[in-house]
Design an enzyme around this catalytic site. Structure first.
Site, short mmCIF file in Angstrom:
data_model
loop_
_atom_site.label_atom_id
_atom_site.label_comp_id
_atom_site.label_asym_id
_atom_site.label_seq_id
_atom_site.Cartn_x
_atom_site.Cartn_y
_atom_site.Cartn_z
N ASP A 35 9.23 3.29 1.69
CA ASP A 35 8.17 3.61 2.08
C ASP A 35 7.82 3.62 3.47
O ASP A 35 7.24 2.47 4.03
CB ASP A 35 6.59 3.24 1.12
CG ASP A 35 5.59 4.09 1.66
OD1 ASP A 35 5.73 4.89 2.62
OD2 ASP A 35 4.57 4.00 1.01
N PHE A 85 0.74 -1.34 0.10
CA PHE A 85 -0.12 0.07 -0.13
C PHE A 85 0.89 1.17 -0.17
O PHE A 85 1.77 1.49 1.02
CB PHE A 85 -0.94 0.09 1.29
CG PHE A 85 -1.86 1.15 1.10
CD1 PHE A 85 -3.02 1.24 0.63
CD2 PHE A 85 -1.61 2.39 1.74
CE1 PHE A 85 -3.89 2.24 0.37
CE2 PHE A 85 -2.53 3.51 1.81
CZ PHE A 85 -3.49 3.56 1.03
N LYS A 100 2.42 10.32 7.98
CA LYS A 100 1.47 10.03 9.05
C LYS A 100 2.14 10.48 10.50
O LYS A 100 1.67 11.52 10.82
CB LYS A 100 1.52 8.32 9.24
CG LYS A 100 0.83 7.83 7.96
CD LYS A 100 -0.04 6.39 8.41
CE LYS A 100 -1.21 6.17 7.58
NZ LYS A 100 -0.60 5.44 6.19
C1 PLP Z 1 -0.89 5.64 4.71
C2 PLP Z 1 -0.05 5.47 3.87
C3 PLP Z 1 0.45 5.93 2.67
C4 PLP Z 1 -0.53 7.08 2.22
O1 PLP Z 1 -0.59 8.11 3.13
P1 PLP Z 1 -1.74 9.21 2.97
O2 PLP Z 1 -1.24 10.21 4.02
O3 PLP Z 1 -2.99 8.53 3.27
O4 PLP Z 1 -1.77 9.70 1.68
C5 PLP Z 1 1.32 5.50 1.94
N1 PLP Z 1 2.43 4.56 2.28
C6 PLP Z 1 2.04 3.74 3.36
C7 PLP Z 1 3.24 2.77 3.67
C8 PLP Z 1 1.32 4.21 4.13
O5 PLP Z 1 0.92 3.35 5.26
#
Ligand code: PLP
Length: 413
Positions: A238, A153, A267
């Protein structure tokens, strides 16, 4: 309306039922029906419109690193906003520069590393996607492929969505930016086979959060570094969910013994205030995106960067990361003794556990009734990503309640 004005000056209070009816006739339906209408928070607790209290074990999905309404963060944000709130990226500000320096320091970035600020995780990934596209290769041998993992994700905007694996999220929006290939999760052989001189980048989450808190196997990041370095591909981590102390380390990848080419953060970074960042490591990667090739209006504004500096300041000075490791271990140990919990994964305060039946959504509902906020990223998976300041007493309250939540969920089946 003087200095004391608050949002309730403009928005009179109402009951949860009323609010939810108004929500469904005014908000786009992409999130389904919200579980509750929350009006107030303090530390690890939140209260809904009807005055009911909840222990927040989700923390806005790994966002509220210092809980709700942290006095230091709140004070820094409001004084920054009262001093200078927004300037555009024709200008810079001290908090923007100081935050970039701080992030490079905390991530042990080598000389020549740089930061790009965005407003969210998906935007940080979007910037990383563009960075990857600029690892072009040559006219004879263009680098046309980007590799991500099954279960990945990376966000919901089009570039990030191309990296996200889940078909239900992707299919309605085809065509997505091309060239992304998803390979089996955690399979070093598949990775080595996939990475070659047509690969621009490999995107990895050290722990897949949305997939149910699935850590990459030991040695995988190292193998990924070797394969990408040998092929001239970028290794992009990420850490939007796993970074900023979530696992009890600044970055979940920090003891993997590698230096990635780029890291995305968001986040927890702003302690609840929206901010994302792309860190590019070393001078070569940091010069792939040049003047005019990317931008943002709000990204890196004084308030968001002050919020992040305040959050990092507290995390650093109050030794919160030690606490995260301690409380996280306490929670995981406690979970091993709960009947019906079959597997426990994760690190620090990013915890996923499997149940022996498809009752995770029922546990979420029973949790709300009993005053606990948890999340089910799958039919038999519960995810916890509470504020990093969760106390062992609060963890124990949840552990003590969990058997009854499981029972209620099973009875309701
Ligand atoms: C939540 C998340 C995203 C996206 O972040 P948003 O602030 O919701 O756009 C991207 N990568 C990872 C690993 C995430 O957990």
């Amino acid at each position: 309306m003087g200095a004391e004005a608050t949002a309730t000056t403009i928005v009179p209070s109402s009951s949860g039922t009323d609010w939810l009816a108004r929500y469904s006739s005014s908000l786009l339906g992409v999130f389904g029906a919200p579980q509750r209408v929350l009006v107030r928070g303090s530390g690890c607790l939140v209260w809904d419109a009807d005055g009911k209290e909840y222990l927040d074990l989700l923390g806005g999905i790994a966002v509220n690193a210092l809980g709700h309404a942290h006095p230091f963060v709140t004070s820094v944000i409001s004084s920054q906003l009262a001093t200078l709130g927004h300037v555009s990226n024709f200008f810079t500000s001290p908090t923007q520069i100081a935050l970039a320096e701080k992030l490079l320091e905390l991530s042990n970035a080598p000389a020549g590393s740089r930061v790009f600020f965005a407003n969210s995780g998906t935007e940080a990934v979007e910037a990383a996607f563009k960075l990857a596209r600029r690892n072009t290769g040559t006219a004879q041998k263009p680098r046309t492929r980007i590799i991500a993992l099954e279960g990945a994700f990376h966000g919901r905007t089009m570039g990030a969505l191309a990296l996200t694996a889940k078909e239900a999220y992707r299919a309605p929006f085809a065509p997505l930016p091309g060239g992304v290939v998803h390979i089996p999760f955690g399979d070093v052989g598949a990775l080595r086979d996939a990475v070659d001189d047509t690969t621009a980048a490999v995107f990895l989450e050290p722990i897949q959060g949305e997939a149910g808190v699935r850590p990459l196997p030991a040695g995988y990041l190292k193998a990924a570094r070797e394969a990408t370095s040998a092929a001239g591909a970028l290794l992009i981590l990420d850490e939007v969910q796993t970074g900023i102390g979530r696992t009890g380390k600044w970055l979940a990848s920090e003891d993997a013994g590698i230096v990635p080419d780029a890291v995305t953060l968001a986040k927890g970074l702003g302690g609840g205030f929206p901010i994302g960042a792309l860190l590019t490591f070393g001078p070569d990667t940091s010069s792939l995106l040049t003047a005019g090739q990317h931008g943002t209006t709000f990204g890196g504004n004084p308030v968001a960067t002050a919020a992040a500096l305040a959050t990092l300041h507290v995390l650093e000075n109050q030794e919160v990361l030690n606490h995260v490791r301690h409380v996280g271990a306490h929670l995981r140990t406690g979970l091993t003794t709960v009947d019906g919990v079959t597997e426990i994964r994760g690190e620090g305060l990013l915890i996923g556990f499997d149940l022996d039946a498809d009752v995770a959504p029922g546990v979420v509902t029973a949790g709300l009734e009993a005053g606990f906020i948890v999340n089910s990223p799958g039919p038999r998976i519960i995810r916890l990503a509470p504020p990093l300041i969760l106390t062992t007493d609060q963890a124990d309250r949840f552990l003590a309640a969990l058997p009854a939540l499981l029972q209620t969920a099973k009875d309701a089946q």
